[in-house]
Design a protein around this motif. Sequence first.
Motif, short mmCIF file in Angstrom:
data_model
loop_
_atom_site.label_atom_id
_atom_site.label_comp_id
_atom_site.label_asym_id
_atom_site.label_seq_id
_atom_site.Cartn_x
_atom_site.Cartn_y
_atom_site.Cartn_z
N ILE A 143 0.73 -1.24 0.07
CA ILE A 143 0.09 -0.01 -0.05
C ILE A 143 0.90 1.14 -0.14
N LYS A 144 1.89 1.09 0.51
CA LYS A 144 2.93 2.14 0.89
C LYS A 144 3.52 2.81 -0.55
N LYS A 145 3.40 1.75 -1.84
CA LYS A 145 4.02 1.89 -2.86
C LYS A 145 3.04 2.63 -4.04
N ILE A 146 1.74 2.86 -3.69
CA ILE A 146 0.81 3.43 -4.50
C ILE A 146 1.01 4.71 -4.57
N PRO A 147 1.33 5.39 -5.91
CA PRO A 147 1.78 6.54 -6.25
C PRO A 147 0.70 7.64 -5.83
N GLY A 148 1.00 8.73 -5.44
CA GLY A 148 0.20 9.89 -5.08
C GLY A 148 -1.04 10.06 -6.27
N THR A 149 -0.29 10.08 -7.48
CA THR A 149 -1.41 10.46 -8.54
C THR A 149 -2.50 9.36 -8.90
N LEU A 151 -3.59 7.72 -5.91
CA LEU A 151 -4.37 8.06 -5.01
C LEU A 151 -5.63 9.08 -5.33
N THR A 152 -5.13 10.16 -5.90
CA THR A 152 -6.13 11.26 -6.37
C THR A 152 -7.00 10.90 -7.22
N LYS A 153 -6.56 10.13 -8.42
CA LYS A 153 -7.40 9.64 -9.38
C LYS A 153 -8.44 8.72 -8.89
N VAL A 154 -8.23 7.78 -7.94
CA VAL A 154 -9.04 6.72 -7.22
C VAL A 154 -10.24 7.63 -6.31
N ASN A 155 -9.54 8.42 -5.85
CA ASN A 155 -10.49 9.49 -4.87
C ASN A 155 -11.61 9.82 -5.65
#
Length: 206
Positions: A143-149, A151-155
């Motif tokens: 889970i720590k390897k998920i890129p921030g970009t 995360l934003t798209k999934v949100n």
Amino acid sequence: MENKLNADTMVAVLDACYDKALSGLPGQVPVGKLASEYLRRYQEPRKAAKKMCDKQITKCGASGFLTGLGGVVTLPVAIPANIVSVIYVQLQMIATVAAIGGFDPSDDEVRTITYVCLTGQASADLMKQVGIKAGEKIAANAIKKIPGTVLTKVNQKVGFRLLTKFGEKGVINLGKMVPIAGGMIAGGIDVISTKTIAKVAINTFI
């Protein structure tokens, strides 16, 4: 922020409710403390999570309890207090499951997966987008390897999915179309959706 319900404001609503769940509303126990209490009482994480979820589902059937919560969260868009309360209780439940499973709910990655769990049966497709196979516990190092970009798209996709459930006219149809947010209509709640969300959360984090 414009006072209009769209995917972005839906995410902002989730953020506001999530932040309050972590810190604790007046009379409510913060997520971290709630997780600790259930782990102390039941020791085994899965049992502790199930007992906690049962309690949260019971809360979703208490009309007065929920309506009282809704007015405390400041939101960027007008949404009925009962709907806000259901979202709050469900996010509190999922985040507490994450904490019981050994994850830090304050991490952005955990926040995003919590939002995904909120979509219930629709979560499997969104999980794939962050590299998680539905029905399997996520690994802390993964889970720590998920890129921030990502995360934003999934949100944003979570916000859009919730928004479409509310109907094209937004909050006008909330009383009729909230199977994911809890289904509260005239003091009654569809707790089946909350049970589904609880199952997804437990299978994901524990």
